[in-house]
Every structure is written in structure tokens, then in C-alpha cells.
Design a protein around this motif. Structure first.
Motif: not given
Length: 312
Positions: A170-194
Motif C-alpha cells: 500500500l501507499e499512504v499518500g498525503y492527507p488533504d488540507r483540512q485533515v492535515e489541519r486536524d492532524v496538527l491540532s491532534a499532535h498539540q498534546e502529544g502523539q495520538p497513537v500513544d
């Protein structure tokens, strides 16, 4: 089927918190996991390959090991080795990191072919042999390997016979702009996966894997798969077509996809959806350098799908 659907939905929702905006990639990873296959993710650095692997591991109540592949890694660094104990006058086997449930082999193309072979042999046989003794691997056992196809310095690309060990590429690819904004917000408090917690036990996963094998695959679907496979063997642009193992792998994968989609039977669209990620890395194109193989192979598989009669 309802119980399976609930378990799959919980798993998919949880993993999607680690890899946001890539629902199809998450679903394909879960399809591979339930089909008892292994997954190769090939993409640029920083698009979420490792996050996906960690998301799957953290969502399962099982043992997880991350293996950072390097050029100086030896086969014994993966499978383990026998150590002599002077006080007992005998050898004792010390297990390597491959004795786990979920193994993330990060940047697998950075280690040498000899070490790659040791890992891939264990993936195929579900066991390792050291000094004449055979040791079975844990159940369930899932390998998610990553590699960067755009970096060639100091790498050892997987040859076709070893790529064949992976159920999907598989290939993951880049997210679209709005999703990438949500990713930035989610990472403010640390890694979401953790922050993920386990939603499935190993017993739950084994039940899903068993259920996927009970999914009905009609003879017409089997013939459809074989028509596609045989078309690759006679295609003028392919030096090597899909093997019988490739046909078996596609058959298992579509059973798993049907279960994930909430059905107990396979439809032709399942085959169409998985043909490229399952088959494209199992063929060899004529007269194309290695770097151009990937995209051309995918195009040829799509052409084969377009010209193959679909069962009604």
C-alpha cells in the motif's frame, strides 16, 4: 456476523485515530491482519506509515515489537541465537524480536538481503530454525514493514520473490488540507497513537481470522480470479505473471474484505478493489528499470481488470 462487525468497527475506529483521514488505508491494513497476511507500506517519509503500525498494535491486547532496520543488522538480531552457558555446559536459545504478535519492521530496505531473507522466511513459515532446532512463532503473527521508495542511497530494495511474501503493498499518500489541519491540532498534546488503548484481545482477532475463512467465495468468483491471473501470464508487457500463490493470496484477501464490509460472501467488486494492491508487486514488467516497475505494474493490472469479463 453482527459480533464480527462490531469488533471490526471498534478496531477500525481506534486505528483511524492514529492515521487520520486515511480510512481506506486503515481498512486495507485491517483486511490484511484478518486474512493472516503481512503488509508492506511503501511511501515517502512522514506520511504516517509508522503511526499506522503502532495504531494497529496498540489497538490489540498483544505483544508489539518495533524493529529499526539498519545495514549492519544480522539475521540473529531478528530471529535470535544460541548462547553457550559455561556453568551448565550447554547452549540456550535466546529469542529475537520476531517472537511477538505484531512486528513493525521499519525501513526494511535499509537492511541487507541476507537479513531480509531471515525475516521473510519466518513470515512465510511462521517458525524459525536455529542450529537445527525449530521454534514456532506466536499466534497471531503480523508483520507490517515500511520502506521509502524515493531514497536509494544505502538501501537494498526487496526482490520480487521476497515481495511475494507480503499480502498487500500500500501507499499512504498525503492527507488533504483540512485533515492535515486536524492532524496538527491532534499532535498539540502529544502523539495520538500513544493515547490509544486496546479494543480487541488476541482471542477476538483469532475469531475474526477464523470467520474470514468461512466467507463464501462462489466458483464464478474463483474463475474470475483465475482469469485475471492467467491474463497476466500471457500479457505482452509482463516478463513474469502472477503465480498460483498470488491467486491463493487474492482469494484469501477478498474473503477478509467481504467480512470487513459486513458480508458473508464475496462479490466481484471485492476482487476489483484488491487486485492492484495484492497483485501489482507480484509481476515483473519487460524493459522497465526497477524504479519504474511500481507504477507500470499497477497500470497493467488495471488494464487486465478492464478487459476481463466480470461474473454476473
Amino acid at each position: 456476523m453482527t459480533q464480527s462487525a462490531n469488533l471490526i468497527e471498534k478496531l477500525e475506529t481506534n486505528v483511524s485515530r492514529a492515521l487520520m483521514g486515511k480510512q481506506d488505508v486503515v481498512r486495507m491494513a485491517i483486511v490484511t491482519l484478518i486474512a493472516e497476511g503481512h503488509l508492506l507500506i511503501e511511501d515517502a517519509p512522514g506520511v504516517g506509515k509508522t503511526s499506522l503500525a503502532k495504531g494497529i498494535a496498540h489497538s490489540l491486547d498483544c505483544e508489539f515489537t518495533r524493529l529499526q532496520c539498519t545495514p549492519d543488522m544480522l539475521p540473529s538480531d531478528i530471529v535470535g541465537s544460541s548462547v553457550f552457558l559455561p556453568n551448565r555446559g550447554e547452549f540456550e536459545f535466546r529469542q529475537g524480536p520476531i517472537f511477538t504478535n505484531v512486528l513493525l519492521a521499519d525501513e526494511i530496505n535499509r537492511t541487507t538481503p541476507r537479513t531480509q531473507s531471515a525475516l521473510l522466511e519466518a513470515m512465510m513459515e511462521r517458525q524459525v530454525t536455529v542450529d537445527g532446532h525449530t521454534y514456532p512463532l506466536a499466534r497471531p503473527f503480523f508483520v507490517l514493514a515500511t520502506q521509502n521508495p524515493f531514497e536509494f542511497e544505502g538501501t537494498y530494495p526487496l526482490p520480487e520473490n521476497q515481495l511475494d511474501r507480503f499480502m498487500l503493498r500500500l501507499e499512504v499518500g498525503y492527507p488533504d488540507r483540512q485533515v492535515e489541519r486536524d492532524v496538527l491540532s491532534a499532535h498539540q498534546e502529544g502523539q495520538p497513537v500513544d493515547r490509544l488503548s486496546a479494543v480487541l484481545s488476541t482471542d477476538d482477532l483469532e475469531r475474526l481470522q477464523s470467520s474470514s475463512r468461512e466467507v463464501t467465495i462462489d466458483d464464478s468468483i474463483k474463475d474470475y480470479i483465475l482469469d485475471i491471473v492467467h491474463a497476466t501470464r500471457s500479457h505482452e508487457e509482463l516478463a513474469l505473471g502472477v503465480s498460483t500463490r498470488g491467486a491463493i493470496t487474492l482469494s484469501r484477501a477478498v474473503q477478509s474484505l467481504a467480512l470487513v464490509e459486513g458480508r458473508n460472501y464475496v462479490i466481484p467488486d471485492d476482487v476489483k478493489r484488491l487486485a492492484v494492491p495484492v497483485l501489482a508487486h507480484r509481476v515483473v514488467c519487460r524493459g522497465i528499470i526497477r524504479e519504474g516497475q511500481r507504477e507500470r505494474a499497477k497500470t497493467i493490472i488495471r488494464q487486465v481488470l478492464d478487459t476481463t469479463r466480470v461474473p454476473s
